[in-house]
Design an enzyme around this catalytic site. Structure first.
Site, PDB file in Angstrom:
ATOM      1  N   GLU A 307       0.804  -1.227   0.000  1.00 40.93           N
ATOM      2  CA  GLU A 307       0.000   0.000   0.000  1.00 40.93           C
ATOM      3  C   GLU A 307       0.837   1.276   0.000  1.00 40.93           C
ATOM      4  O   GLU A 307       0.502   2.239   0.692  1.00 40.93           O
ATOM      5  CB  GLU A 307      -0.929   0.013   1.236  1.00 40.93           C
ATOM      6  CG  GLU A 307      -1.866  -1.164   1.275  1.00 40.93           C
ATOM      7  CD  GLU A 307      -2.650  -1.270   2.586  1.00 40.93           C
ATOM      8  OE1 GLU A 307      -3.829  -1.613   2.533  1.00 40.93           O
ATOM      9  OE2 GLU A 307      -2.073  -1.000   3.661  1.00 40.93           O
TER      10      GLU A 307
HETATM   11  C1  TNX Z   1      -4.672  -3.914   5.077  1.00 41.39           C
HETATM   12  S1  TNX Z   1      -3.285  -5.807   3.447  1.00 41.39           S
HETATM   13  C2  TNX Z   1      -3.390  -3.673   5.515  1.00 41.39           C
HETATM   14  C3  TNX Z   1      -3.176  -3.103   6.837  1.00 41.39           C
HETATM   15  C4  TNX Z   1      -4.463  -2.851   7.571  1.00 41.39           C
HETATM   16  C5  TNX Z   1      -5.458  -3.970   7.295  1.00 41.39           C
HETATM   17  C6  TNX Z   1      -6.753  -3.846   8.051  1.00 41.39           C
HETATM   18  C7  TNX Z   1      -2.054  -5.110   4.116  1.00 41.39           C
HETATM   19  C8  TNX Z   1      -0.769  -5.687   3.823  1.00 41.39           C
HETATM   20  N1  TNX Z   1      -2.236  -4.045   4.883  1.00 41.39           N
HETATM   21  O1  TNX Z   1      -2.426  -1.916   6.726  1.00 41.39           O
HETATM   22  O2  TNX Z   1      -4.168  -2.786   8.917  1.00 41.39           O
HETATM   23  O3  TNX Z   1      -5.723  -3.979   5.921  1.00 41.39           O
HETATM   24  O4  TNX Z   1      -7.554  -4.979   7.886  1.00 41.39           O
END
Ligand code: TNX
Length: 564
Positions: A307
């Site tokens: 992300e």
């Molecule tokens: C996605 S998927 C995230 C996290 C969040 C989470 C909450 C991923 C690698 N990162 O930053 O905490 O969703 O469900």
């Protein structure tokens, strides 16, 4: 009903009378590491039974538990074991101390649930019986993980110990600690002290900060190692870095420190790729990965990589090259979320952690295959079945009115869904040997106490543990009813341990052995029940309103960028 979770590769009940643990029983050990495994088992069993349970060498009698580490005991399987129980005693054999330890976790589950109790107040009505049984067992995957996000909310060392205790019961052998994120930096790095000064002072919702000193971290590593669990530390880079960017101005392109952040958005922060910041950024990457590697005996460093939505593609590739090079220089292998597969210059053996869905988004398959094309392997954590912070289907609001858990993946997740998937069926074209394993993450934006984490993790983590350990079974051919019956047995052990869990529908949960109210009922009851006393050694769940920080609107999804 006997209930070993994860299901052993081979399990048969015998015809002979049960073994009964008694005041006469001893732990008779042979081979390297057997005495330490015996002591770990005995420490708890002594507390629950009040028996002396000495650890000795020599010949075993019918009242004894014999623990043997010797070549060929489990056909050479590195974590395998065999277990025989009955009127002639209990004998667990393994090629390694790790295999022996997993054997003792099966024995824990074959004993009455009271074996988990923290006092010796009650002897079970039929005594400490172990049914006559024969088990031959070994794991399917080498990496069987749980992940705890200690960055969004901080969890003290003792909380991590208690999570380690109970994941060991499920034969999980990795605890991945998500140590850094926008809302907090939780691990001491001596050469960058403000990371845990300014950087550790915050959490989601202003619930207070915290961090692990190097000594704390070493204690966690040691406690885990006694349970044959490897700690995988994650520093999330180059996005999810607001805490670091708030601690050191020189890590920011503008040369100005960011404001600390206590909200729940993702994707707005990034390390700076620009040449003007190269000296500071590369020194940061080298120092952090070096210090982390020095305090981590396990083979992996997790560098995040997910992300990074405010990093340009070119900058992302540049930063990934620099951070993976720094990590590889420490001698550790790199793990990264599947986005890291965008790079074609990954160090040899880099592991991708897949977090898309059971039906992958197209991009996710391509990125994941990139790891194996570069000679690496993959860990599966599909968000719609393995993310334990998703709300429960039969409790879609979350207990007490929607405060716990999220539902961005594919809506709430049931125990059935957590159980009915097959890691080899997700990304086409991966061979079994290219799947390193499976991991169940708990993200903690909405979870601020260990009781809340336990409530979301149990029982769904049992499904993930079984997928990770037990022989391959197509999603359709898993034995749903048998699993649910074994989950009920696990529930009795969790009751005795004082671990909170959700009594999800469909499981033939046992009656609480006491007239008093189970804590788990309190959690799903009305608001009025919140302060009701419970019999639970862990005390009432104590759920409180977990603030969502500055953005009190809709929950974020994984692809939503915070407003500028
Ligand atoms: C996605 S998927 C995230 C996290 C969040 C989470 C909450 C991923 C690698 N990162 O930053 O905490 O969703 O469900």
């Amino acid at each position: 009903m006997t209930g070993i979770i994860p299901a052993p590769a081979e399990f048969a009940l015998g015809e002979t009378p049960a073994f009964v643990l008694s005041g006469e029983s001893r732990l008779v050990v042979t081979g390297e590491g057997a005495a330490a495994v015996a002591e770990t088992f005995a420490a708890q069993a002594r507390v629950a039974t009040g028996y002396a349970l000495p650890v000795v060498e020599g010949a075993a009698a019918a009242s004894d538990i014999e623990l043997v580490v010797a070549e060929g005991e489990a056909d050479g399987a590195p974590e395998g074991y065999t277990l025989e129980s009955g009127e002639r005693g209990v004998r667990i054999g393994a090629d390694t101390a790790a295999g022996l330890f997993w054997g003792t976790q099966s024995l824990r589950q074959l004993l009455p649930a009271e074996i988990e109790r923290a006092d010796a107040a009650r002897v079970p009505s039929d005594g400490w019986g172990v049914p006559a049984a024969s088990v031959t067992d070994a794991p399917r995957f080498a990496y069987r993980g749980a992940m705890l996000d200690v960055a969004r909310h901080f969890f003290p060392v003792e909380d991590v110990f208690s999570y380690l205790d109970v994941i060991a019961l499920l034969k999980l052998n990795v605890l991945h600690l998500h140590l850094t994120d926008d809302q907090g930096w939780r691990i001491e790095i001596e050469s960058w002290p403000e990371l845990t000064g300014i950087g550790a002072s915050t959490s989601v919702g202003g619930d207070g900060g915290g961090f692990y000193t190097k000594d704390d971290y070493r204690r966690i590593v040691e406690y885990a190692a006694e349970r044959f669990i490897t700690i995988v530390p994650e520093v999330d880079l180059p996005g999810h870095t607001n805490a670091a960017l708030s601690a050191y101005a020189e890590l920011n392109c503008e040369g100005i420190a960011r404001k600390p952040y206590e909200g729940v958005e993702v994707g707005f922060s990034s390390l700076c790729a620009s040449p003007e910041r190269a000296e500071a950024t590369d020194r940061f990457l080298a120092d952090v990965t070096r210090e982390l590697a020095e305090m981590t005996p396990g083979p992996w460093l997790h560098l995040g990589g997910d992300e990074s939505l405010s990093t340009s593609h070119d900058d992302y590739l540049d930063l990934v090259r620099r951070m993976t090079t720094a990590a590889a220089a420490t001698g550790k292998a790199v793990i990264g979320w599947h986005e890291l597969g965008a790079s074609t210059e990954l160090p040899p053996g880099t592991v991708g952690q897949y977090w898309s869905y059971v039906e992958p988004e197209p991009e996710a398959s391509v990125l994941t295959r990139s790891f194996v094309e570069q000679g690496g392997t993959v860990i599966f954590s599909p968000a719609d079945v393995a993310y334990l912070d998703m709300k429960y289907v039969d409790d879609p609001q979350g207990p007490l009115g929607g405060e716990l858990g999220v539902d961005w993946a594919k809506g709430p997740t049931d125990l059935d869904e957590a159980y009915a998937w097959e890691p080899a069926d997700i990304v086409p074209g991966l061979a079994e040997a290219q799947i390193l394993g499976v991991e169940a993450p708990v993200w903690t934006e909405t979870l601020s106490t260990m009781s809340e984490v336990e409530f979301m993790a149990f029982p769904r983590i049992a499904a993930i543990a079984e997928i990770a350990w037990s022989p391959a079974a197509g999603a359709g051919s898993r034995d749903h009813d048998a699993f649910f019956a074994r989950v009920a047995v696990l529930g009795a052990h969790l009751d005795a341990l004082g671990v909170h869990y959700h009594r999800v529908r469909g499981v033939p949960w046992h009656e609480c052995s006491d007239a008093r109210t189970a804590a788990t009922e309190v959690t799903t009851g009305s608001h009025a029940d919140r302060s009701a006393p419970t019999w639970h050694p862990a005390g009432p769940l104590g759920i409180r309103q977990t603030a969502r920080g500055q953005d009190d609107g809709d929950w974020f999804g994984p692809n939503i960028v915070a407003p500028a």
